[in-house]
Write a protein that holds these residues in place. Sequence first.
Motif, PDB file in Angstrom:
ATOM      1  N   ARG A  85      -9.557  -3.939   6.728  1.00 42.71           N
ATOM      2  CA  ARG A  85     -10.544  -3.550   5.727  1.00 42.71           C
ATOM      3  C   ARG A  85     -10.316  -2.107   5.276  1.00 42.71           C
ATOM      4  NH1 ARG A  85     -13.539  -4.542   1.420  1.00 42.71           N
ATOM      5  NH2 ARG A  85     -15.618  -3.607   1.451  1.00 42.71           N
ATOM      6  N   LEU A  86      -9.995  -1.225   6.215  1.00 45.62           N
ATOM      7  CA  LEU A  86      -9.708   0.164   5.884  1.00 45.62           C
ATOM      8  C   LEU A  86      -8.515   0.251   4.932  1.00 45.62           C
ATOM      9  CD1 LEU A  86      -9.956   3.250   6.223  1.00 45.62           C
ATOM     10  CD2 LEU A  86      -8.590   3.043   8.305  1.00 45.62           C
ATOM     11  N   LEU A  87      -7.438  -0.468   5.249  1.00 45.47           N
ATOM     12  CA  LEU A  87      -6.258  -0.453   4.392  1.00 45.47           C
ATOM     13  C   LEU A  87      -6.585  -0.986   3.002  1.00 45.47           C
ATOM     14  CD1 LEU A  87      -3.513  -1.692   6.912  1.00 45.47           C
ATOM     15  CD2 LEU A  87      -4.058   0.659   6.252  1.00 45.47           C
ATOM     16  N   LEU A 129       0.896   4.495   1.796  1.00 41.51           N
ATOM     17  CA  LEU A 129       0.813   3.575   2.938  1.00 41.51           C
ATOM     18  C   LEU A 129       2.161   2.910   3.205  1.00 41.51           C
ATOM     19  CD1 LEU A 129      -2.639   1.814   2.350  1.00 41.51           C
ATOM     20  CD2 LEU A 129      -2.097   3.566   4.033  1.00 41.51           C
ATOM     21  N   ARG A 130       2.969   2.805   2.167  1.00 38.41           N
ATOM     22  CA  ARG A 130       4.299   2.222   2.315  1.00 38.41           C
ATOM     23  C   ARG A 130       5.312   3.259   2.798  1.00 38.41           C
ATOM     24  NH1 ARG A 130       4.690   0.697  -2.460  1.00 38.41           N
ATOM     25  NH2 ARG A 130       4.006  -1.450  -2.217  1.00 38.41           N
ATOM     26  N   TYR A 167       5.782   4.917   8.581  1.00 31.21           N
ATOM     27  CA  TYR A 167       5.186   3.676   9.060  1.00 31.21           C
ATOM     28  C   TYR A 167       4.788   2.842   7.840  1.00 31.21           C
ATOM     29  CZ  TYR A 167       4.837   6.322  13.416  1.00 31.21           C
ATOM     30  OH  TYR A 167       5.123   7.068  14.539  1.00 31.21           O
ATOM     31  N   ASP A 168       5.549   1.767   7.610  1.00 32.68           N
ATOM     32  CA  ASP A 168       5.308   0.934   6.424  1.00 32.68           C
ATOM     33  C   ASP A 168       4.162  -0.043   6.694  1.00 32.68           C
ATOM     34  OD1 ASP A 168       5.336  -0.712   4.231  1.00 32.68           O
ATOM     35  OD2 ASP A 168       7.515  -0.939   4.167  1.00 32.68           O
ATOM     36  N   MET A 169       2.952   0.362   6.289  1.00 34.26           N
ATOM     37  CA  MET A 169       1.760  -0.459   6.529  1.00 34.26           C
ATOM     38  C   MET A 169       1.767  -1.733   5.682  1.00 34.26           C
ATOM     39  SD  MET A 169       0.150   1.303   8.765  1.00 34.26           S
ATOM     40  CE  MET A 169      -0.015   2.984   9.359  1.00 34.26           C
ATOM     41  N   ILE A 170       2.318  -1.653   4.473  1.00 33.15           N
ATOM     42  CA  ILE A 170       2.323  -2.801   3.567  1.00 33.15           C
ATOM     43  C   ILE A 170       3.177  -3.927   4.145  1.00 33.15           C
ATOM     44  CG2 ILE A 170       2.772  -3.596   1.225  1.00 33.15           C
ATOM     45  CD1 ILE A 170       0.589  -1.438   1.432  1.00 33.15           C
ATOM     46  N   HIS A 171       4.384  -3.577   4.580  1.00 28.81           N
ATOM     47  CA  HIS A 171       5.288  -4.578   5.150  1.00 28.81           C
ATOM     48  C   HIS A 171       4.700  -5.199   6.404  1.00 28.81           C
ATOM     49  CE1 HIS A 171       8.776  -5.860   7.693  1.00 28.81           C
ATOM     50  NE2 HIS A 171       9.098  -6.448   6.567  1.00 28.81           N
ATOM     51  N   LEU A 172       4.068  -4.381   7.237  1.00 29.35           N
ATOM     52  CA  LEU A 172       3.503  -4.888   8.483  1.00 29.35           C
ATOM     53  C   LEU A 172       2.302  -5.801   8.221  1.00 29.35           C
ATOM     54  CD1 LEU A 172       3.754  -4.939  11.503  1.00 29.35           C
ATOM     55  CD2 LEU A 172       2.527  -2.774  11.640  1.00 29.35           C
TER      56      LEU A 172
END
Length: 264
Positions: A206-208, A223-224, A233-238
């Motif tokens: 939810r935060l992302l 974020l990517r 730290y690639d949050m989108i890919h994860l």
Amino acid sequence: GEDGSEESNVPFEVAWRSFMEFISRSNAVDPVIEEEQMVLTSAIKNCHRLRDEYGQMFEFSEIVGKLIKFVQYGKSNKAADDTIISVLKILSSLIDSSTEEERTKMQNRLDKLDCTTMVLTLMSDSQIGEVDEVFKYLLKLSIQLLDGGNGNVQRTFLNYFRSSQISENFFKKIHGILLQFVEHQDDYDGDSHFPYIRAMMPDILRLLQLLCENHNLDLQNYLRNQKNSRTNYDMIHLTVRICNTFEKNLFYENYPIIRQCLET
């Protein structure tokens, strides 16, 4: 002491400690505590109607500013976690108890009082771990601040990420939670932290989502790829990886996470 006063206090201290431990484990007092927090939240919101003994009005910014400072320096001042969490709940409640029209105004007031920066600073603090209860309530407060895709709060997040060296810890922790969920879904026997990690997942996602709300391309790109950090730290890919794991893990307990993952 010689008069025996110290010895006579020992049984009382032991009894009091036992009583407090019992209360902390009991859910019976939770409704009373929540009611008291709601009363306090209402009093803070309406503090301008109150006056001190000298006839001076109480200022919202002064009261809430002190609460924010208390949380920010609580750990270093050895404040109890329960006390820090109680204040975090009150700050969250200031937003959560607001009407739809008041919500954005309250978010902006708290943001101007450095509430967002306080949250980010503590979430990036290496002394506060991902499985720390304080971290969980910092996460919940960050969601309240961003709820609805508040542009001012999003800017504060982005400016903090770009300017603060310790913001890398924020991404390290969030990425670590997501990665643990992916890697331990099939086999988490013996991992005492996994139920806690699973419980946090809807709030993390939810935060992302809220950081990227209203097509915020700057935050989506950050974020990517965190260009200012030593480690990326690639949050989108994860997040995409998490969605893919549910192809073979469509269990009932995962539904809230699946729903939030799709929305993210």
